[in-house]
Every structure is written in C-alpha cells, then in structure tokens.
Design a protein around this motif. Structure first.
Motif, PDB file in Angstrom:
ATOM      1  N   PRO A 121       0.643  -1.259   0.068  1.00 42.23           N
ATOM      2  CA  PRO A 121      -0.031  -0.079  -0.016  1.00 42.23           C
ATOM      3  C   PRO A 121       0.795   1.194   0.116  1.00 42.23           C
ATOM      4  O   PRO A 121       0.237   2.369   0.152  1.00 42.23           O
ATOM      5  CB  PRO A 121      -0.765  -0.094   1.349  1.00 42.23           C
ATOM      6  N   THR A 122       2.028   1.318  -0.169  1.00 47.10           N
ATOM      7  CA  THR A 122       2.697   2.566   0.158  1.00 47.10           C
ATOM      8  C   THR A 122       3.220   3.418  -1.206  1.00 47.10           C
ATOM      9  O   THR A 122       3.533   4.576  -1.092  1.00 47.10           O
ATOM     10  CB  THR A 122       3.953   2.358   1.034  1.00 47.10           C
ATOM     11  N   GLY A 123       3.363   2.720  -2.270  1.00 48.03           N
ATOM     12  CA  GLY A 123       3.761   3.462  -3.415  1.00 48.03           C
ATOM     13  C   GLY A 123       5.342   3.488  -3.579  1.00 48.03           C
ATOM     14  O   GLY A 123       5.905   3.869  -4.667  1.00 48.03           O
ATOM     15  N   ILE A 124       5.833   2.748  -2.675  1.00 49.16           N
ATOM     16  CA  ILE A 124       7.470   2.949  -2.522  1.00 49.16           C
ATOM     17  C   ILE A 124       7.936   1.995  -3.775  1.00 49.16           C
ATOM     18  O   ILE A 124       7.442   0.890  -3.879  1.00 49.16           O
ATOM     19  CB  ILE A 124       7.967   2.709  -1.146  1.00 49.16           C
ATOM     20  N   THR A 125       9.008   2.296  -4.336  1.00 49.10           N
ATOM     21  CA  THR A 125       9.886   1.678  -5.211  1.00 49.10           C
ATOM     22  C   THR A 125      11.143   1.213  -4.862  1.00 49.10           C
ATOM     23  O   THR A 125      11.966   1.971  -4.049  1.00 49.10           O
ATOM     24  CB  THR A 125       9.904   2.237  -6.556  1.00 49.10           C
ATOM     25  N   PHE A 152      -1.201   3.021  -7.508  1.00 46.19           N
ATOM     26  CA  PHE A 152      -2.389   3.418  -7.337  1.00 46.19           C
ATOM     27  C   PHE A 152      -2.516   4.071  -5.750  1.00 46.19           C
ATOM     28  O   PHE A 152      -3.468   4.527  -5.372  1.00 46.19           O
ATOM     29  CB  PHE A 152      -3.443   2.152  -7.233  1.00 46.19           C
ATOM     30  N   PHE A 153      -1.366   4.042  -5.208  1.00 42.48           N
ATOM     31  CA  PHE A 153      -1.511   4.009  -3.672  1.00 42.48           C
ATOM     32  C   PHE A 153      -0.541   5.381  -3.046  1.00 42.48           C
ATOM     33  O   PHE A 153       0.449   5.288  -3.485  1.00 42.48           O
ATOM     34  CB  PHE A 153      -1.448   2.790  -3.034  1.00 42.48           C
ATOM     35  N   ASP A 154      -1.102   5.761  -1.903  1.00 38.44           N
ATOM     36  CA  ASP A 154      -0.425   6.438  -0.957  1.00 38.44           C
ATOM     37  C   ASP A 154      -0.705   6.241   0.438  1.00 38.44           C
ATOM     38  O   ASP A 154      -1.654   5.786   0.953  1.00 38.44           O
ATOM     39  CB  ASP A 154      -0.917   8.003  -1.255  1.00 38.44           C
ATOM     40  N   TRP A 155       0.288   6.165   1.105  1.00 34.85           N
ATOM     41  CA  TRP A 155       0.381   5.633   2.560  1.00 34.85           C
ATOM     42  C   TRP A 155       0.652   6.819   3.454  1.00 34.85           C
ATOM     43  O   TRP A 155       1.553   7.655   3.323  1.00 34.85           O
ATOM     44  CB  TRP A 155       1.471   4.562   2.549  1.00 34.85           C
TER      45      TRP A 155
END
Lengths: 404, 404
Positions: free
Chosen positions: A178-182, A326-329
């Motif tokens: 869910p965090t959008g981190i790469t 799709f997500f931001d945490w």
C-alpha cells in the motif's frame, strides 16, 4: 459442532485479512479512496470484444476444449517478450505459468513452499491479499521495515542472522501496495546476493511495474537471479482489466516444478478462451501505447493526491510520494487509530472512505496508518475529497496534539 | 539445494496423481480411450459467441471490473433453479460459490477442511483429480469399495467404527469417474444418516449427473442433508464447455464460511466475463435441450462400448455397464498389470490408448484395472478400437490363464 471439522488453518474466529476492508457508504456525495480498482473508463472494451470474436472465429469449438495447464503458448510468449523488454528478465514460455490473477500466483507459491511454522519475511506494511494467502499456510512471519528506497536491508540481514531457517521473502518492489514505494536497483541486486548467501527464495510481486509516472520500469529483481531462487509475479488486472482474471509468474527448476504440481491439483488450468482473447488483443493492439494512456491519466490523479496531502494535511501527519501505481500511505500520530477515526468521524461527517492500515501488518498491531487509492477518481474529485479528509484529520490531530 | 525449500506436501519424488495419465501416440490410426474430454463437435459455439457479445454490449466496461467473490448473481440463481429441478436440492444463491471448474471446488473443500493427518474416506477406485487435490493436504485415507449401486455402506460403517476421527467422505454418486457406477437413492439417504451419526462431512462431486442415458437424474445426496454437512459440487465442463472453467458448489453454515474465506485468499474471484456470458447463454437457450442433444450422442457411444466389451473381451475380464457419464471400468485378471500391458503391447501393437487404473487408488496399489472413455469417439471408432484392444487383452489373458 461442524465448526470443529474445519481445518486449523482457517481459524474461523479471525476474519480474512481481505475481508471488511471496504465499508459501503451510500451517501451520494461519498468519495472513496478505499478500493484499489483500476479506472474502468479506461478499459479497451471494443478492442477486447473484437479479440474475443477473433479467437472464437479462428479456433471454433476447439477454443472451448480443455487446453493447457500452463496457459496459451502464444500469450506466454508475448509475456516473455514483455518482461525481457521492460524488466530485463531472460526466460522462456516453458518457465511461465498463467494464473487466475496475481492472487492465485501468490497462493500457489505459498502452497508450494510453506509448511506450518515455516519462517518467512514480509516488508511492512505489505499487500493484504498476500497476507491472506500466506496466513492459510500458517507461516511464522518476520517483518522488515520499508525505507524510501525499499526494504531496509540491514534490518533484513539482522533478521536472517537471527533466524537462519527463513525460506521465503515476499516483496512488492514497484509502486508498492500500500505505500507506493519503489525499491532501488542497488537494493534489488543486494537482495539477490542476500538470498544466495542465506538460502531463501524471493517472491517478487509486481502488478504495478508498468505504471510509473516519472520513470520507465526498473529491472526486475528476477533479472539479477543467479540461482533460480526468484519467482516473478505480475498481472494484467491493472494494465488491462481485472475481470480477465489473468496473472502470471516466472520461475525455474525445482521451484517451478513444485508450483506446476500444485497448480494442476488446484484447478487444472486457467481460462483458455480468455488467454486466446488477450493474445489476440496484444497482437492487434499496442499494449504499451494503452499503458501510456493509462499513465497519462493516473499521473494527474497521483499529482492531485500528493498536492492535497501537502496542502491540506497537518505537519504531524507523514505520507509517501509515489511515482507510480495507485496508492499513497499516510501515517498519523501514534495516538490515533485510523479505523476508529474512519468509522466514527470520517465516514459519518465527511463521507470519505479509505482503508485503515492494520490489516497490512501480519501482526495487525499497527493502527495509526491508512491507505489512500487515487485510481478511480478524477483530479477534481481527489482534491475535493482530500480537502474533506484533511479537515477531519486536522481535527483529530489537534485533539491529541493540541496547539497551545 | 532449492528442492529442500519446497513444502513437504509437494513431495517432489512422487508425481501428481494427475500427471502422466495420457500417453501420446502419433500413429495416424491411433484411437484413444484415455482423455475424459467432452466431444467438442457438440459445443454450442455460435450460441456462446452471441452470449459473450451480449454480455459485453449490455454491461460495457463494468463487465471487466472486479466483481463478486461468489460469482455472478444471475448465474448463481440459475444454478440454484437447476439443482432444485434436477437434484431436489433447495438452496439460495447465497449458498452457491462459482469456482474455476469443479477441480477448484474440490481443492477449496480440501483446503478448508483438512489438516495434515486428518482422516477421510474415498470410494475406490475414485476420481484421480480429487486425489491430486487431497494429496497436497496430506490426509490419512481409508478406502471403501464400490458396489454396483454405489459405496459399500457396511464396509463404510465398519471403517467409521474403527476410525471415529474420520471427518470427510468424498464420493462421485452419479455416473462415477472412473467406473460409471451410480449410487442408489436408498444409499444416498443412508449415507447422510451415517454422516449425522458419525459426525463427518460428505463431499458430493457430481459433474456427470445430467448425462444419464436411461434415466433422469436422481435426487442429490445434498437433498437429504439435515445438518448442513453435505457439500454439493458440480460443473459446466461436461454439459457446456471445459474451457469456460466454471464449476460450482453448494454449502451451508460454518462449512460455507470456511470455504469462502479460503476462496477469497486463493484467487479473489472467478471470471465475471465468463459468468455473464454463461448466464446469457442460459437465458437465451434451453440448456436442458442442449443436454438432450448430448445424451442422444453419448448414449450411442456408451452402447457401442458396452457391446464391444461383451463381444470382444474374454470372460476372465469384468467390466461395468454404465448408464451415463463418459467412462467404463475394466478389471483384468490379477496377474496382469494394465500399465505394462499398455506401454508394451497395446500402444505399440494396436495403437490404442487407455488410462491404467493405479492412480485411481490412494495407495496406488491396484494394477490390474483400466479406465475407458467413450466421449470423444464415434460408435464406429469405438467398435474398431475396442476390437483391436480386445485382441490384445485376449492374448494377454491367455498368457496368464492358458486354455488347456
């Protein structure tokens, strides 16, 4: 008591990590940042209808017969070319298994690898559907934190030293749910080195890898695999359509053999009609061009979301700045419980919905975070909704951290 | 050794009960009684193509979005009406789960119910795909023989008395795979009484129930269920088309809850596009009429098969006389090994194929039986093929039982 005849793995008293995630709010002004669905207005419906008809007309009755456990060969070859081009993974159609969504790929890996009590690592927070799949095979979890560039590898190595029996690590390296981190390329390489040194398998789950809004996709972790110990999983749900229920995995050697054995016993094969239609779609259309259209839309939504977080949220709240997916945490002050805030204030007073973060932790022991999804909303809806959410969050933060 | 990281359930040294069943014989005169596929010349291709197009045109993009874990409601309601009409089962759409073929239904039940070492009963011989699904959940099997009217219930009760922990019984009551045997109504009723008394769950697997060539379908075992302990499974693979990968189950109470939890974690949901197409097909066409067409064809094939067994096989060989389904079960003298006979004589000398019976026994300890499938062949092909097979069998029987 029939309940006593149920397997221990099911643990009926604990709901699935996947259940109860989405609260329905029938208010006409409700705006939901909850469900992680792609935007259906962007689905290539006409093209897919044509592809279905072509498949039926070309193959006739045989299209509807039992086909292939691994999935349509033509489709597998196209997926091989795709992951070579965009992920630098060199493989063959024989190493690809087409699955019922990425979810089945995760489930098959869990079934093929995990005995009860087996030790595994997840990054935290992590994809809730993967936890639901793993939970039923009763592993012992170890959590490793995410940093801005992916897994904290020092913490991981400490964990591996303390628990040398760890056999599996699950990670979502690209625009993480869910965090959008790469995860950085350097860390991808270093992670494979650790896997070789500490003898564990990496499950690389990458459904969002094509949806980068600032950069092209990075080489997959699988591209650095030297010992057949990385399993690559992806899906067409986010870049084409979810109801096609088509995911896929790449694996090698004894790991692939185990997965195939488990698959055959699970459902014999996935849907050959759908596979042929997708292969035709990819023949007749440029999937990369379609992905570019998606990126142009989602990029604006992502930008609107991050801008709203920067403008409308108090500084006691931290959040990620995704460059894809799709997500931001969002992390609230520790005193706040995101689930209680949602049900007691945010839904009733602002008609805004999000997913509380607790179920994204295997221990369900972190309560002050939440997931926001921007994929289904226009930039205007995002700005409006985030404004309303920001007010609620501000009020809640002021209660626990009063400005004196 | 990566092989050591595989779960114990996979047991890589033992091939899946489903693998190696079908030997390929490229000879142009080869006739195969092996694969249990329906006859694709009878598939309603045009009608299904229309049903796909209707689904896409009516629902547009939304058809391709994430939909429902239990499956399309319209389809579930139609399946409920069908099993009420033909199986006397009264249920609701809420109790139906649409699965990826009947195979996934069996797998989900195994996953929901079986801990390693749990005790279960199978009739012998039994469906090889069910064994493959159960095997991976490591049960302790007890075998109960089949009689001409189904399970030997005296032997079953003896087994239940000796092993009171037995929690699951798996049966194929209608035109059983691999024997073609059908369980009598009296035995269906008595089996439920035993399940209530000895506290076990019945998994009723009935993919062939509509394909009776002499009689209408019998009431399902589920229709006699008084304590929510029968799980009914069926499939559209045999009466419509296998590549739709659509099976379904009916269950109740805590058993249903456990199955749904397991399903969500396994693949989220099955294929909503396919479900909508099937629902449209059933709306626009009379499935019972299509089933009648199938029965008219398969009846002739079944008759040709039994006639050939009566005429072309020596009296030392016994066989079943199925009144429906796809299969006939042949028992050779005990000294003969059906797998060796197949590979050493029947394929090389007569170019005939069948499935040796060993994998249909959980202990793989019976070697003198074989399964013949007539569904894919014309009556003329059946007569010709059975003539050639009969000669080989006669020769083999004469070697071990010489006429003096």
């Amino acid at each position: 008591m029939l309940k006593n005849l149920v397997a221990q793995r099911v643990n009926p008293d604990v709901p699935s990590a996947l259940s109860g995630l989405f609260v329905n709010d029938p208010d006409p002004h409700a705006i939901s940042f909850a469900a992680g669905s792609p935007n259906e207005r962007l689905f290539p419906v006409k093209e897919m209808q044509r592809a279905f008809n072509t498949a039926i007309e070309q193959q006739g009755a045989h299209l509807f017969q039992y086909q292939s456990m691994q999935g349509n060969l033509n489709l597998r070859e196209k997926l091989v070319a795709r992951i070579q081009k965009w992920g630098h993974v060199t493989t063959t159609a024989d190493n690809v298994l087409v699955t019922v969504g990425g979810q089945q790929a995760i489930e098959l890996v869990a079934k093929a690898l995990l005995d009860p009590g087996d030790e595994m690592v997840v990054e935290v927070p992590t994809y809730v559907g993967a936890l639901a799949a793993f939970d039923l095979y009763q592993p012992t979890y170890y959590s490793v934190d995410l940093q801005a560039d992916g897994l904290d590898l020092d913490e991981l190595e400490d964990t591996l030293k303390r628990h040398p029996g760890i056999k599996l690590l699950y990670t979502v390296p690209d625009y993480h749910n869910p965090t959008g981190i790469t995860m950085s390329v350097a860390k991808r390489q270093a992670l494979v080195t650790l896997a070789n040194r500490y003898d564990f398998i990496i499950l690389e789950d990458s459904p969002y890898r094509d949806l980068g809004y600032a950069n092209l996709p990075l080489p997959a972790i699988k591209s650095f695999d030297t010992q057949d110990r990385v399993i690559f999983v992806s899906s067409l749900s986010k870049i084409l359509m979810p109801a096609l229920r088509t995911g896929w995995l790449v694996a090698d050697g004894p790991i692939l053999d185990a997965i195939l054995k488990v698959r055959l016993a699970s459902d014999l094969e996935a849907n050959g009609v759908i596979h042929a239609a997708i292969a035709n779609y990819m023949e007749e259309n440029d999937l990369d061009q379609h992905v570019n259209v998606l990126k142009d839309h989602y990029r604006q939504q992502c930008t609107a979301m991050v801008a709203a977080l920067e403008n409308d949220f108090p500084e006691e709240v931290s959040f990620t700045r995704p460059k894809g997916g799709f997500f931001d945490w969002v992390t609230l002050p520790e005193e706040l419980d995101a689930a209680a805030l949602l049900s007691q204030q945010v839904i009733p007073q602002a008609h805004i919905n999000y997913v509380p973060g607790t179920n994204f932790y295997p221990g369900r022991d972190v309560h002050n975070s939440l997931r926001l999804c921007f994929s289904g909303l226009s930039p205007a809806e995002i700005s409006a909704g985030m404004g309303r959410l920001g007010e609620q969050v501000k009020a809640a933060v002021r209660e626990v951290r009063p400005v004196l």
